[in-house]
Design an enzyme around this catalytic site. Structure first.
Site, PDB file in Angstrom:
ATOM      1  N   THR A  93       0.555  -1.108  -0.049  1.00  0.00           N
ATOM      2  CA  THR A  93      -0.042  -0.050  -0.062  1.00  0.00           C
ATOM      3  C   THR A  93       0.893   1.372  -0.020  1.00  0.00           C
ATOM      4  O   THR A  93       0.563   2.117  -0.739  1.00  0.00           O
ATOM      5  CB  THR A  93      -1.042   0.235   1.250  1.00  0.00           C
ATOM      6  OG1 THR A  93      -2.028  -1.148   0.974  1.00  0.00           O
ATOM      7  CG2 THR A  93      -1.848   1.281   1.236  1.00  0.00           C
ATOM      8  N   ASN A 100      -6.039 -10.117  -7.547  1.00  0.00           N
ATOM      9  CA  ASN A 100      -6.182 -10.737  -6.438  1.00  0.00           C
ATOM     10  C   ASN A 100      -7.360 -11.601  -5.904  1.00  0.00           C
ATOM     11  O   ASN A 100      -7.410 -12.445  -5.131  1.00  0.00           O
ATOM     12  CB  ASN A 100      -5.949  -9.559  -5.089  1.00  0.00           C
ATOM     13  CG  ASN A 100      -6.979  -8.430  -5.398  1.00  0.00           C
ATOM     14  OD1 ASN A 100      -7.154  -7.991  -6.451  1.00  0.00           O
ATOM     15  ND2 ASN A 100      -7.546  -8.206  -3.972  1.00  0.00           N
ATOM     16  N   GLN A 108       0.187 -10.372  -6.134  1.00  0.00           N
ATOM     17  CA  GLN A 108      -0.126 -11.749  -6.369  1.00  0.00           C
ATOM     18  C   GLN A 108       0.773 -12.762  -7.179  1.00  0.00           C
ATOM     19  O   GLN A 108       0.520 -13.871  -7.117  1.00  0.00           O
ATOM     20  CB  GLN A 108      -1.738 -11.770  -6.521  1.00  0.00           C
ATOM     21  CG  GLN A 108      -2.630 -11.019  -5.713  1.00  0.00           C
ATOM     22  CD  GLN A 108      -2.730 -12.108  -4.466  1.00  0.00           C
ATOM     23  OE1 GLN A 108      -2.239 -13.073  -4.122  1.00  0.00           O
ATOM     24  NE2 GLN A 108      -3.176 -11.377  -3.379  1.00  0.00           N
ATOM     25  N   HIS A 121       4.116 -10.530   2.853  1.00  0.00           N
ATOM     26  CA  HIS A 121       3.494 -11.334   3.234  1.00  0.00           C
ATOM     27  C   HIS A 121       2.655 -12.346   2.490  1.00  0.00           C
ATOM     28  O   HIS A 121       2.212 -13.183   2.960  1.00  0.00           O
ATOM     29  CB  HIS A 121       2.657 -10.755   4.535  1.00  0.00           C
ATOM     30  CG  HIS A 121       1.306  -9.947   4.080  1.00  0.00           C
ATOM     31  ND1 HIS A 121       0.030 -10.585   3.866  1.00  0.00           N
ATOM     32  CD2 HIS A 121       1.363  -8.709   3.431  1.00  0.00           C
ATOM     33  CE1 HIS A 121      -0.704  -9.618   3.659  1.00  0.00           C
ATOM     34  NE2 HIS A 121       0.052  -8.395   3.299  1.00  0.00           N
ATOM     35  N   THR A 145      14.196   4.941   9.498  1.00  0.00           N
ATOM     36  CA  THR A 145      15.069   3.864   9.826  1.00  0.00           C
ATOM     37  C   THR A 145      14.357   2.580   9.269  1.00  0.00           C
ATOM     38  O   THR A 145      13.277   2.198   9.448  1.00  0.00           O
ATOM     39  CB  THR A 145      15.281   3.646  11.224  1.00  0.00           C
ATOM     40  OG1 THR A 145      15.932   5.101  11.843  1.00  0.00           O
ATOM     41  CG2 THR A 145      16.380   2.605  11.578  1.00  0.00           C
ATOM     42  N   CYS A 165      -9.035  -6.667   2.376  1.00  0.00           N
ATOM     43  CA  CYS A 165      -8.224  -5.481   2.465  1.00  0.00           C
ATOM     44  C   CYS A 165      -9.113  -3.964   3.050  1.00  0.00           C
ATOM     45  O   CYS A 165      -8.941  -3.032   2.648  1.00  0.00           O
ATOM     46  CB  CYS A 165      -7.615  -4.848   1.056  1.00  0.00           C
ATOM     47  SG  CYS A 165      -9.262  -5.013  -0.127  1.00  0.00           S
TER      48      CYS A 165
END
Length: 388
Positions: free
Chosen positions: A73, A156, A184, A206, A243, A331
Site C-alpha cells: 500500500t 487478487n 499476487q 507477506h 530507519t 483489504c
C-alpha cells in the site's frame, strides 16, 4: 465440525515460512542502526543490501532499483503521484489510468487528485480491455503531463493474469509510465521486469511467506523516480525516509529467495490440486460459476459464485465447518461487501463471490475436506426453508 481447520486464504496472506521466521529472529539479536558508520551499523547495512539483491532477483531487477517500504500500500502511494523527477529535472504526470479491477491501494489513486483519475474497463472475462486502453491514451492531453497506467499482473480476487507485456507496448507508444502491481504474481508466475516492459513493480512480503509490514517498490531504472512520500532522514537513497525495518526486511529476503526457487514446478503441483477441487465443486453443484475459468489464471485461485448463496453467508458457513476462505479481497478491515471486480466484469455484485486460494502447504486431504464442505454448503442453500 472437526476440531481441525484448514487454511484456504493464501491470497490474503501466506503462512510465515520457517526460513523467514528464522531470518527475523536472528536479526532481532543484532544491535545498531543501519545508518550508523560503526561496525554494528555497517553489519545491518550489509544485511539490508543483501536483502535488496534477493528481492531484486525475485523480479529480475537491479538491486539498486529496490526501495523498501512498509508494504504494498505504501509502495503504491509512493509511485502513484503526478510529481516525478528524471534525475534532478521535474517530470509531470498528467493523469492516472487504472484498471477497474485494481486493488483499492491503486484504485484510490495515491497522490493524484480525484479529477485526474480515469478507469480502464475490463472484459466480461476480467481481462483489461486493450482497445479501451488505446482509446484512452490516444485521447490523453499531453499538455497536462505524461500519462501513467496502473494494472495488476495477477488479480487478487480472480487470479486472472493480465497481458502486461502487451499493455506495456501500448503505454510505451504513447510515452507513458506503467506501474504493475505484482503482489499476487510474485512466487506464482515467473517475473522479469524487463520482459514485462513496465517501469515500476509493487511487491509485498507477506503474500510470499514473509512477515507483514514490509514491501517494495521496484524500478526498471534508477533515473526516473517519484517525489518521496515520506521525508526525513533520506534513507533508501532519499526515496523513503525512516530507519529501515531490518527485522522484517530480513524475513522478506528469505521469503523472496524461497519464492524464486522452482516456480514452474511448484505451481504445477498447486494447480493440479486447484483443478481437482474445481472438478469436485462442479460435480457437487452444476450451477456454480467459476469466474475467469476460460482465461489464463494463476494456479492457486478459485473465485466462485453459488447462485442463491450470499458471499457473507457462504463465508460464515465455510468458517463454521473449519475452512478459512474469503469473500474477495481481504483489504477492508474485515468487511464483507460487494466485489468491485465482479461489478467491473459485468456481474451483479449483490450476491458476491467466494475466493479459495491455496499454496505449498495445501494437501490432497485439505482439498478433499474443502470439497466435502463445499458440497454440504451447496446442498444446504437449496434446502426448503433455508435462507440464502
Amino acid at each position: 465440525m472437526s476440531g481441525s481447520r484448514i487454511y484456504m486464504d493464501w491470497n490474503a496472506t501466506a503462512p510465515l515460512l520457517a526460513e523467514a521466521r528464522e531470518a527475523c529472529l536472528s536479526t532481532l539479536d543484532l544491535v545498531g542502526n543501519p545508518s550508523s558508520v560503526h561496525g554494528e551499523g555497517r553489519a545491518l547495512r550489509t544485511l539490508i543490501e543483501n536483502a535488496r539483491r534477493d528481492v531484486a532477483a525475485l523480479c529480475g531487477a537491479k538491486a539498486a532499483s529496490v526501495t523498501f517500504t512498509s508494504g504494498a500500500t505504501e509502495a503504491a502511494n509512493l509511485v502513484l503521484t503526478p510529481d516525478f523527477r528524471m534525475g534532478r529535472t521535474p517530470l509531470k504526470i498528467g493523469r492516472l489510468y487504472a484498471s477497474s479491477i485494481e486493488h483499492p491501494a491503486v484504485r484510490e489513486g495515491g497522490r493524484f487528485a480525484p479529477e485526474a483519475l480515469s478507469e480502464i474497463p475490463v472484459t466480461s472475462n476480467g481481462v483489461v480491455d486493450i482497445s479501451a486502453l488505446q482509446d484512452l491514451l490516444a485521447a490523453h492531453d499531453r499538455q497536462l503531463g505524461l500519462p501513467m497506467v496502473a494494472v495488476m499482473l495477477v488479480n487478487n480476487e480472480t487470479g486472472i493474469i493480465q497481458p502486461v507485456a502487451e499493455i506495456a507496448e501500448i503505454v510505451r507508444a504513447h510515452g507513458g509510465i506503467l506501474v504493475v502491481d505484482a503482489v499476487q504474481a510474485a512466487g506464482r508466475v515467473p517475473i522479469a521486469i524487463e520482459d514485462l516492459g513496465c517501469d515500476f513493480l509493487i511487491l509485498s512480503s507477506h503474500k510470499i511467506g514473509g512477515p507483514k509490514g514490509v514491501g517494495a517498490l521496484v524500478a526498471r531504472g534508477e533515473v526516473m523516480m517519484p517525489v518521496p512520500l515520506i521525508r526525513g532522514g533520506g534513507q533508501e537513497k532519499g526515496h523513503r525516509s525512516g530507519t529501515e525495518n531490518t527485522v522484517a526486511i530480513a524475513g522478506f529476503a528469505a521469503a523472496a529467495r524461497k519464492a524464486s526457487e522452482g516456480v514452474g514446478q511448484r505451481m504445477s503441483a498447486i494447480a493440479a490440486l486447484r483443478d481437482r477441487l474445481e472438478a469436485e465443486m462442479l460435480a457437487a453443484a452444476h450451477d456454480v460459476v467459476i469466474h475467469g475459468r476460460d482465461v489464463s489464471r494463476v494456479g492457486n485461485t478459485i473465485f466462485f459464485t453459488l447462485p442463491g448463496l450470499k458471499a457473507e453467508t457462504g463465508q460464515i458457513a465455510f468458517d463454521l465447518e473449519g475452512v478459512a476462505l474469503s469473500a474477495g479481497s481481504a483489504c477492508s478491515s474485515g468487511k464483507v461487501g460487494q466485489s468491485h471486480v465482479l461489478t467491473a466484469m459485468g456481474y451483479d455484485p449483490r450476491q458476491g463471490a467466494l475466493r479459495i486460494s491455496i499454496g505449498e502447504a495445501t494437501t490432497q486431504a485439505d482439498i478433499e475436506r474443502c470439497a466435502a464442505v463445499f458440497a454440504k454448503v451447496a446442498a444446504r442453500r437449496r434446502a426448503p426453508g433455508q435462507a440464502a
